[in-house]
Design a protein around this motif. Structure first.
Motif, PDB file in Angstrom:
ATOM      1  N   ALA A 320       0.840  -1.212   0.000  1.00  0.00           N
ATOM      2  CA  ALA A 320       0.000   0.000   0.000  1.00  0.00           C
ATOM      3  C   ALA A 320       0.869   1.253   0.000  1.00  0.00           C
ATOM      4  CB  ALA A 320      -0.933  -0.005   1.204  1.00  0.00           C
ATOM      5  N   LYS A 321       1.906   1.262   0.843  1.00  0.00           N
ATOM      6  CA  LYS A 321       2.756   2.445   0.948  1.00  0.00           C
ATOM      7  C   LYS A 321       3.593   2.675  -0.308  1.00  0.00           C
ATOM      8  CE  LYS A 321       3.125   2.434   6.013  1.00  0.00           C
ATOM      9  NZ  LYS A 321       4.044   2.339   7.172  1.00  0.00           N
ATOM     10  N   LEU A 322       4.017   1.577  -0.947  1.00  0.00           N
ATOM     11  CA  LEU A 322       4.815   1.706  -2.166  1.00  0.00           C
ATOM     12  C   LEU A 322       3.946   1.916  -3.396  1.00  0.00           C
ATOM     13  CD1 LEU A 322       7.541  -1.075  -1.647  1.00  0.00           C
ATOM     14  CD2 LEU A 322       7.710   1.374  -1.186  1.00  0.00           C
ATOM     15  N   GLY A 323       2.641   1.696  -3.260  1.00  0.00           N
ATOM     16  CA  GLY A 323       1.737   1.859  -4.397  1.00  0.00           C
ATOM     17  C   GLY A 323       1.915   0.762  -5.430  1.00  0.00           C
ATOM     18  N   VAL A 324       2.142  -0.491  -4.959  1.00  0.00           N
ATOM     19  CA  VAL A 324       2.379  -1.619  -5.861  1.00  0.00           C
ATOM     20  C   VAL A 324       1.389  -2.741  -5.557  1.00  0.00           C
ATOM     21  CG1 VAL A 324       4.824  -1.032  -6.079  1.00  0.00           C
ATOM     22  CG2 VAL A 324       4.106  -2.668  -4.326  1.00  0.00           C
ATOM     23  N   GLN A 325       1.424  -3.764  -6.438  1.00  0.00           N
ATOM     24  CA  GLN A 325       0.463  -4.857  -6.267  1.00  0.00           C
ATOM     25  C   GLN A 325       1.114  -6.238  -6.306  1.00  0.00           C
ATOM     26  OE1 GLN A 325      -2.329  -3.975  -9.422  1.00  0.00           O
ATOM     27  NE2 GLN A 325      -3.612  -2.718  -8.078  1.00  0.00           N
ATOM     28  N   ARG A 333      10.318  -0.984  -6.849  1.00  0.00           N
ATOM     29  CA  ARG A 333      10.060   0.299  -6.199  1.00  0.00           C
ATOM     30  C   ARG A 333      11.034   0.519  -5.045  1.00  0.00           C
ATOM     31  NH1 ARG A 333       9.131   5.451  -6.238  1.00  0.00           N
ATOM     32  NH2 ARG A 333       7.517   6.238  -4.841  1.00  0.00           N
ATOM     33  N   GLY A 334      11.316  -0.538  -4.315  1.00  0.00           N
ATOM     34  CA  GLY A 334      12.260  -0.435  -3.218  1.00  0.00           C
ATOM     35  C   GLY A 334      13.651  -0.063  -3.696  1.00  0.00           C
ATOM     36  N   GLN A 335      14.042  -0.610  -4.842  1.00  0.00           N
ATOM     37  CA  GLN A 335      15.351  -0.263  -5.423  1.00  0.00           C
ATOM     38  C   GLN A 335      15.362   1.183  -5.884  1.00  0.00           C
ATOM     39  OE1 GLN A 335      15.486  -3.344  -8.398  1.00  0.00           O
ATOM     40  NE2 GLN A 335      16.668  -4.745  -7.090  1.00  0.00           N
TER      41      GLN A 335
END
Length: 340
Positions: A320-325, A333-335
């Motif tokens: 949710a925080k990264l806006g991913v699924q 996104r973390g990278q």
């Protein structure tokens, strides 16, 4: 920019004629200040409006009081002072009571009041204000009617009536496109994106917001986006990852929002120090790193000595925080955010 230049020329002409500039520029100062507000030059806009309003009150220029007060209220809202903004609206209503005010000017005042009540979360007062506005005149000029319907759609979004909001916005969008009302079209598309986002249609929400940003172009529009707060920031953060040619414009708006006192209270400073509205906790970063290492839910639970259901909850929060699924998207996104 052209509008701003014309207003500046008008101010110079008024001064050259030896006339009272405030009288000659009754509407001009309000519109100059509104352009300043839109460009996020908030203290300058506030100074112009407060000085102009003092002169208008002395001359009992009630139309100018209504219009300038509406712009000042929106400026104070952007500065995070909702109570003072409402006081400005109430004072203007008192000063203009009993006078015949141009429909466009009084409409701006009503719209500002409803938007402020929505911002404060008082939907009962917002609905009452909208009802008062709608009951004043049955037939409105096209631009004012569109503004009133947009305000009604905004209230519907706040009331979680997303389908009703989209149904109200659809004909307004067509009308704004046909009429070439780009300023209104931008706001309509922004509201449309918020309604779609709230209804979990992120793809179309991003599409509407991207079009709004492209129409805004290089004209300096900032507050029309920034005033919508956290939901619009979340969409911009998602858009930023996939729309490289708009990163400069997006970063400008997000930079403004990071300094917004209302938004910063909501996110506890998250946007100031991170591209995320709500940063990952230390535990969530641990979980993300284990995901990147290829660990299953059970393996993560074993390594962190927690229950599998707790792992699932952490992963849900991370997504949710990264806006991913997906895990793959989370790793990418973390990278990108240098969390891995």
């Amino acid at each position: 920019q052209q509008a701003y230049d014309l207003y500046q020329q008008a101010e110079q002409l008024a001064a050259g004629q030896g006339e009272n500039q405030s009288r000659m520029m009754d509407y001009g100062y309000a519109w100059i200040a509104d352009l300043k507000r839109e460009r996020n030059e908030l203290e300058t806009a506030r100074r112009i409006l407060e000085e102009h309003l003092r002169n208008c009150e002395l001359r009992k220029s009630t139309d100018a009081i209504a219009l300038s007060s509406a712009v000042l209220a929106r400026t104070l809202q952007a500065l995070g002072d909702l109570e003072q903004a409402l006081d400005v609206v109430h004072k203007a209503q008192t000063l203009t009571h009993g006078y015949s005010i141009d429909l466009m000017n009084i409409g701006q005042l009503y719209a500002a009041q409803v938007i402020l009540w929505i911002a404060k979360g008082n939907l009962v007062e917002a609905a009452r204000g909208l009802q008062d506005w709608q009951s004043t005149h049955s037939e409105l000029p096209p631009l004012l009617r569109i503004s009133q319907e947009m305000t009604r759609a905004r209230l519907s979004i706040a009331e979680h009536k997303f389908t009703a909001a989209l149904e109200a916005l659809s004909p307004l969008e067509v009308e704004a496109r046909v009429g070439g009302f780009n300023g209104l079209l931008i706001e309509i598309l922004v509201l449309k994106s918020l309604a779609l986002q709230a209804g979990n249609d992120n793809l179309n929400a991003l599409s509407a917001l991207e079009e709004a940003l492209r129409i805004a172009g290089l004209e300096g529009y900032v507050r029309i986006f920034a005033d919508e707060g956290r939901p619009i920031a979340e969409l911009f953060l998602q858009m930023r990852r996939h729309t490289s040619d708009l990163k400069v414009e997006i970063d400008k708006i997000l930079g403004v929002m990071a300094k917004d006192p209302t938004l910063s209270r909501l996110q506890a400073g998250g946007l100031r120090s991170s591209p995320l509205l709500e940063p990952l906790t230390a535990r969530e970063v641990e979980v993300l790193k284990l995901i990147a290492a290829g660990c299953s839910n059970q393996e993560i639970a074993d390594k962190l000595v927690i229950e599998v259901n707790t792992v699932k909850r952490h992963i849900s929060n991370v997504f949710a925080k990264l806006g991913v699924q997906s895990r793959t998207q989370a790793i990418a996104r973390g990278q990108e955010l240098e969390l891995l």
